[in-house]
Design a protein around this motif. Structure first.
Motif, PDB file in Angstrom:
ATOM      1  N   ASP A   1       0.818  -1.207   0.000  1.00  0.00           N
ATOM      2  CA  ASP A   1       0.000   0.000   0.000  1.00  0.00           C
ATOM      3  C   ASP A   1       0.854   1.260   0.000  1.00  0.00           C
ATOM      4  O   ASP A   1       0.527   2.243  -0.675  1.00  0.00           O
ATOM      5  CB  ASP A   1      -0.933   0.012   1.211  1.00  0.00           C
ATOM      6  CG  ASP A   1      -2.074  -0.981   1.072  1.00  0.00           C
ATOM      7  OD1 ASP A   1      -2.411  -1.342  -0.073  1.00  0.00           O
ATOM      8  OD2 ASP A   1      -2.628  -1.401   2.109  1.00  0.00           O
ATOM      9  N   TYR A   2       1.948   1.265   0.767  1.00  0.00           N
ATOM     10  CA  TYR A   2       2.841   2.422   0.785  1.00  0.00           C
ATOM     11  C   TYR A   2       3.395   2.702  -0.616  1.00  0.00           C
ATOM     12  O   TYR A   2       3.531   3.851  -1.027  1.00  0.00           O
ATOM     13  CB  TYR A   2       4.013   2.180   1.740  1.00  0.00           C
ATOM     14  CG  TYR A   2       3.676   2.336   3.196  1.00  0.00           C
ATOM     15  CD1 TYR A   2       2.939   3.433   3.656  1.00  0.00           C
ATOM     16  CD2 TYR A   2       4.111   1.393   4.129  1.00  0.00           C
ATOM     17  CE1 TYR A   2       2.634   3.565   4.999  1.00  0.00           C
ATOM     18  CE2 TYR A   2       3.809   1.524   5.477  1.00  0.00           C
ATOM     19  CZ  TYR A   2       3.071   2.609   5.903  1.00  0.00           C
ATOM     20  OH  TYR A   2       2.772   2.741   7.234  1.00  0.00           O
ATOM     21  N   ILE A   3       3.717   1.635  -1.349  1.00  0.00           N
ATOM     22  CA  ILE A   3       4.354   1.789  -2.649  1.00  0.00           C
ATOM     23  C   ILE A   3       3.354   2.140  -3.746  1.00  0.00           C
ATOM     24  O   ILE A   3       3.600   3.036  -4.567  1.00  0.00           O
ATOM     25  CB  ILE A   3       5.119   0.504  -3.031  1.00  0.00           C
ATOM     26  CG1 ILE A   3       6.279   0.278  -2.061  1.00  0.00           C
ATOM     27  CG2 ILE A   3       5.633   0.574  -4.472  1.00  0.00           C
ATOM     28  CD1 ILE A   3       6.957  -1.074  -2.220  1.00  0.00           C
ATOM     29  N   PHE A   4       2.217   1.439  -3.763  1.00  0.00           N
ATOM     30  CA  PHE A   4       1.303   1.562  -4.895  1.00  0.00           C
ATOM     31  C   PHE A   4       0.056   2.397  -4.622  1.00  0.00           C
ATOM     32  O   PHE A   4      -0.581   2.870  -5.569  1.00  0.00           O
ATOM     33  CB  PHE A   4       0.881   0.170  -5.368  1.00  0.00           C
ATOM     34  CG  PHE A   4       2.007  -0.647  -5.922  1.00  0.00           C
ATOM     35  CD1 PHE A   4       2.477  -0.442  -7.205  1.00  0.00           C
ATOM     36  CD2 PHE A   4       2.610  -1.631  -5.146  1.00  0.00           C
ATOM     37  CE1 PHE A   4       3.523  -1.198  -7.724  1.00  0.00           C
ATOM     38  CE2 PHE A   4       3.650  -2.405  -5.653  1.00  0.00           C
ATOM     39  CZ  PHE A   4       4.106  -2.177  -6.941  1.00  0.00           C
ATOM     40  N   ASN A   5      -0.316   2.583  -3.349  1.00  0.00           N
ATOM     41  CA  ASN A   5      -1.601   3.211  -3.059  1.00  0.00           C
ATOM     42  C   ASN A   5      -1.549   4.363  -2.077  1.00  0.00           C
ATOM     43  O   ASN A   5      -2.606   4.896  -1.719  1.00  0.00           O
ATOM     44  CB  ASN A   5      -2.583   2.160  -2.514  1.00  0.00           C
ATOM     45  CG  ASN A   5      -2.872   1.065  -3.522  1.00  0.00           C
ATOM     46  OD1 ASN A   5      -2.994   1.317  -4.709  1.00  0.00           O
ATOM     47  ND2 ASN A   5      -2.985  -0.167  -3.029  1.00  0.00           N
ATOM     48  N   ASP A   6      -0.392   4.757  -1.607  1.00  0.00           N
ATOM     49  CA  ASP A   6      -0.296   5.780  -0.574  1.00  0.00           C
ATOM     50  C   ASP A   6      -0.715   7.145  -1.131  1.00  0.00           C
ATOM     51  O   ASP A   6      -0.032   7.693  -2.012  1.00  0.00           O
ATOM     52  CB  ASP A   6       1.133   5.858  -0.038  1.00  0.00           C
ATOM     53  CG  ASP A   6       1.239   6.763   1.181  1.00  0.00           C
ATOM     54  OD1 ASP A   6       0.216   7.357   1.559  1.00  0.00           O
ATOM     55  OD2 ASP A   6       2.339   6.853   1.748  1.00  0.00           O
ATOM     56  N   PRO A   7      -1.817   7.726  -0.639  1.00  0.00           N
ATOM     57  CA  PRO A   7      -2.271   9.018  -1.170  1.00  0.00           C
ATOM     58  C   PRO A   7      -1.373  10.178  -0.760  1.00  0.00           C
ATOM     59  O   PRO A   7      -1.449  11.259  -1.349  1.00  0.00           O
ATOM     60  CB  PRO A   7      -3.667   9.177  -0.555  1.00  0.00           C
ATOM     61  CG  PRO A   7      -3.607   8.383   0.714  1.00  0.00           C
ATOM     62  CD  PRO A   7      -2.708   7.213   0.425  1.00  0.00           C
TER      63      PRO A   7
ATOM     64  N   SER B   1       1.880  10.209  -0.936  1.00  0.00           N
ATOM     65  CA  SER B   1       3.122  10.228  -1.709  1.00  0.00           C
ATOM     66  C   SER B   1       2.802   9.858  -3.145  1.00  0.00           C
ATOM     67  O   SER B   1       1.683   9.467  -3.470  1.00  0.00           O
ATOM     68  CB  SER B   1       4.142   9.230  -1.127  1.00  0.00           C
ATOM     69  OG  SER B   1       3.658   7.906  -1.240  1.00  0.00           O
ATOM     70  N   ARG B   2       3.756   9.980  -3.992  1.00  0.00           N
ATOM     71  CA  ARG B   2       3.539   9.630  -5.388  1.00  0.00           C
ATOM     72  C   ARG B   2       3.556   8.112  -5.541  1.00  0.00           C
ATOM     73  O   ARG B   2       4.595   7.467  -5.423  1.00  0.00           O
ATOM     74  CB  ARG B   2       4.621  10.257  -6.266  1.00  0.00           C
ATOM     75  CG  ARG B   2       4.570  11.786  -6.295  1.00  0.00           C
ATOM     76  CD  ARG B   2       5.595  12.348  -7.254  1.00  0.00           C
ATOM     77  NE  ARG B   2       5.343  11.905  -8.615  1.00  0.00           N
ATOM     78  CZ  ARG B   2       6.146  12.208  -9.638  1.00  0.00           C
ATOM     79  NH1 ARG B   2       7.235  12.918  -9.432  1.00  0.00           N
ATOM     80  NH2 ARG B   2       5.853  11.784 -10.849  1.00  0.00           N
ATOM     81  N   ALA B   3       2.400   7.550  -5.803  1.00  0.00           N
ATOM     82  CA  ALA B   3       2.307   6.098  -5.961  1.00  0.00           C
ATOM     83  C   ALA B   3       3.104   5.666  -7.186  1.00  0.00           C
ATOM     84  O   ALA B   3       3.159   6.375  -8.195  1.00  0.00           O
ATOM     85  CB  ALA B   3       0.846   5.675  -6.100  1.00  0.00           C
ATOM     86  N   LEU B   4       3.718   4.510  -7.072  1.00  0.00           N
ATOM     87  CA  LEU B   4       4.514   3.987  -8.174  1.00  0.00           C
ATOM     88  C   LEU B   4       3.618   3.647  -9.359  1.00  0.00           C
ATOM     89  O   LEU B   4       2.650   2.904  -9.226  1.00  0.00           O
ATOM     90  CB  LEU B   4       5.284   2.737  -7.711  1.00  0.00           C
ATOM     91  CG  LEU B   4       6.145   2.034  -8.758  1.00  0.00           C
ATOM     92  CD1 LEU B   4       7.217   2.987  -9.279  1.00  0.00           C
ATOM     93  CD2 LEU B   4       6.791   0.794  -8.161  1.00  0.00           C
TER      94      LEU B   4
ATOM     95  N   ASN C   1      12.287   1.565 -10.821  1.00  0.00           N
ATOM     96  CA  ASN C   1      11.488   2.435  -9.955  1.00  0.00           C
ATOM     97  C   ASN C   1      11.052   1.717  -8.683  1.00  0.00           C
ATOM     98  O   ASN C   1      11.013   2.313  -7.598  1.00  0.00           O
ATOM     99  CB  ASN C   1      10.265   2.940 -10.715  1.00  0.00           C
ATOM    100  CG  ASN C   1      10.629   3.944 -11.790  1.00  0.00           C
ATOM    101  OD1 ASN C   1      11.706   4.524 -11.768  1.00  0.00           O
ATOM    102  ND2 ASN C   1       9.730   4.145 -12.740  1.00  0.00           N
ATOM    103  N   LEU C   2      10.718   0.433  -8.815  1.00  0.00           N
ATOM    104  CA  LEU C   2      10.342  -0.354  -7.644  1.00  0.00           C
ATOM    105  C   LEU C   2      11.538  -0.524  -6.713  1.00  0.00           C
ATOM    106  O   LEU C   2      11.428  -0.356  -5.490  1.00  0.00           O
ATOM    107  CB  LEU C   2       9.809  -1.719  -8.085  1.00  0.00           C
ATOM    108  CG  LEU C   2       9.389  -2.690  -6.974  1.00  0.00           C
ATOM    109  CD1 LEU C   2       8.270  -2.093  -6.124  1.00  0.00           C
ATOM    110  CD2 LEU C   2       8.956  -4.034  -7.571  1.00  0.00           C
ATOM    111  N   TYR C   3      12.679  -0.843  -7.279  1.00  0.00           N
ATOM    112  CA  TYR C   3      13.889  -1.056  -6.478  1.00  0.00           C
ATOM    113  C   TYR C   3      14.295   0.212  -5.719  1.00  0.00           C
ATOM    114  O   TYR C   3      14.752   0.156  -4.571  1.00  0.00           O
ATOM    115  CB  TYR C   3      15.033  -1.493  -7.397  1.00  0.00           C
ATOM    116  CG  TYR C   3      16.310  -1.793  -6.669  1.00  0.00           C
ATOM    117  CD1 TYR C   3      16.533  -3.040  -6.100  1.00  0.00           C
ATOM    118  CD2 TYR C   3      17.298  -0.818  -6.526  1.00  0.00           C
ATOM    119  CE1 TYR C   3      17.706  -3.313  -5.411  1.00  0.00           C
ATOM    120  CE2 TYR C   3      18.468  -1.076  -5.834  1.00  0.00           C
ATOM    121  CZ  TYR C   3      18.671  -2.331  -5.278  1.00  0.00           C
ATOM    122  OH  TYR C   3      19.821  -2.590  -4.603  1.00  0.00           O
ATOM    123  N   GLU C   4      14.098   1.363  -6.341  1.00  0.00           N
ATOM    124  CA  GLU C   4      14.552   2.625  -5.748  1.00  0.00           C
ATOM    125  C   GLU C   4      13.508   3.280  -4.847  1.00  0.00           C
ATOM    126  O   GLU C   4      13.800   4.303  -4.223  1.00  0.00           O
ATOM    127  CB  GLU C   4      14.938   3.606  -6.857  1.00  0.00           C
ATOM    128  CG  GLU C   4      16.148   3.168  -7.664  1.00  0.00           C
ATOM    129  CD  GLU C   4      16.523   4.189  -8.722  1.00  0.00           C
ATOM    130  OE1 GLU C   4      15.636   4.981  -9.120  1.00  0.00           O
ATOM    131  OE2 GLU C   4      17.685   4.201  -9.141  1.00  0.00           O
TER     132      GLU C   4
END
Length: 261
Positions: free
Chosen positions: A74-80, A82-85, A171-174
Motif C-alpha cells: 500500500d505504501y508503494i502503490f496506493n499511498d495518497p 506520496s507519489r504512488a509507483l 522504480n520499484l527497487y529505488e
C-alpha cells in the motif's frame, strides 16, 4: 514430463508468484501458499542474487507477517500522501494511464477466453499485476493442451512486457518504502532476462529523453541511467537453473485468481 513441460511449469510458478505479490485483492487468503512457493523457488533459483532476494522476502514475511507485506504494498502503490509507483505499460510508453498499450493488451485478451473480472479487479489491463497474471493463465492453458495460446504469450511478452518492465523494476527497487519489494525487483529482473532468452528477444534500447535545459536536470538523467545499471547488475543472467527445476509441480490454478480474471 518433458523438458518443455517442466519449463512451462517453472515459468508458471514464477508468474503466479509475481501475481500474488503485485495484485491487490480483498481475499483473506491472498497470500496462501506464498511461503511454500518461495521454498520451491529458493531450491531452484535463477542465480545467486535472486536466490538471496527470495530468502529476504521469506524472512520479511516470517518477521512482519502478511500484514507487513500488505502495508508495504500500500505504501508503494496506493499511498495518497506520496507519489504512488506507476505500473502500467501505457504510462511508461506515453505518459498516460490508459493508452495504446492498454488497447493492445485488450486485443490480446480478445484472442483468448480469459477476461478481467471487472466486478472485483479495477486496475487497467496493462498494469504489471494484470500482465503477470495474464501470462500465468496463458501458460496454464498451454499446459492443458491449448497450444494456440503460445503465439499470444509470445506477443504479450515481446510487445508489452519487454518494452517497459526494466523501467518499472528500477522504480520499484529505488522506492523509499521498498523492503521486501526491493528484493522482489531483483527477482523480477533476473526472470525478465530469462524470458528474453526464452523468447529470443533483446532488451529494448533506452528511450530518448527530452532535451534538458539545465545542468541539474542533465545530472539527474545520468543518475537514473547509473541507478538502472546498478539494479540490473544485482541479478545477472543464469537461466539454465530454471530449466533444471523439472520437479516443480502445479503451483496454482485459475480458481486462485478468480478475483482478477
Amino acid at each position: 514430463m518433458t523438458q518443455k513441460e517442466s519449463l512451462y511449469k517453472a515459468r508458471s510458478l514464477y508468474y503466479g508468484f509475481f501475481s500474488k505479490m503485485l495484485v491487490f485483492t480483498t481475499r483473506p487468503n491472498r497470500f496462501d501458499g506464498l511461503l511454500e512457493v518461495l521454498d520451491v523457488m529458493i531450491s531452484n533459483p535463477l542465480d545467486e542474487n535472486s536466490c538471496e532476494a527470495l530468502k529476504e522476502i521469506k524472512e520479511f514475511i516470517q518477521t512482519y507477517h502478511e500484514s507487513g507485506l500488505c502495508d508495504e504494498y500500500d505504501y508503494i502503490f496506493n499511498d495518497p500522501d506520496s507519489r504512488a509507483l506507476r505500473d502500467t505499460a501505457s504510462y511508461y510508453d506515453e505518459g498516460v494511464e490508459s493508452g495504446k498499450k492498454r488497447v493492445a493488451v485488450k486485443n490480446f485478451l480478445g484472442k483468448t477466453k480469459i477476461r478481467r473480472n471487472e466486478a472485483n479487479y479495477y486496475d487497467n489491463e496493462d498494469s504489471v499485476g494484470f500482465l503477470v497474471t495474464f501470462m500465468h493463465e496463458l501458460i496454464e492453458l498451454i499446459l492443458k493442451g491449448e497450444t494456440q495460446y503460445e503465439t499470444v504469450q509470445h506477443c504479450l511478452f515481446t510487445e508489452i512486457i519487454n518494452e517497459f518492465f526494466d523501467e518499472f523494476i528500477v522504480n520499484l527497487y529505488e522506492h523509499d518504502k521498498a523492503n521486501a519489494y526491493r528484493s522482489l525487483a531483483v527477482v523480477l529482473n533476473a526472470f525478465l532476462e530469462f524470458e528474453r532468452l526464452y523468447f529470443d528477444v533483446k532488451k529494448p534500447l533506452p528511450k530518448e529523453k527530452p532535451v534538458v535545459a539545465t545542468a541539474t536536470e542533465s545530472c539527474e538523467y545520468i543518475s537514473d541511467v547509473e541507478a538502472k545499471r546498478r539494479a540490473e547488475n544485482r541479478a545477472k543472467r543464469e537461466a539454465d537453473s530454471l530449466v533444471s527445476s523439472c520437479s516443480i509441480e502445479d503451483s496454482s490454478t485459475t480458481e486462485e485468481f478468480k478475483d482478477i480474471l
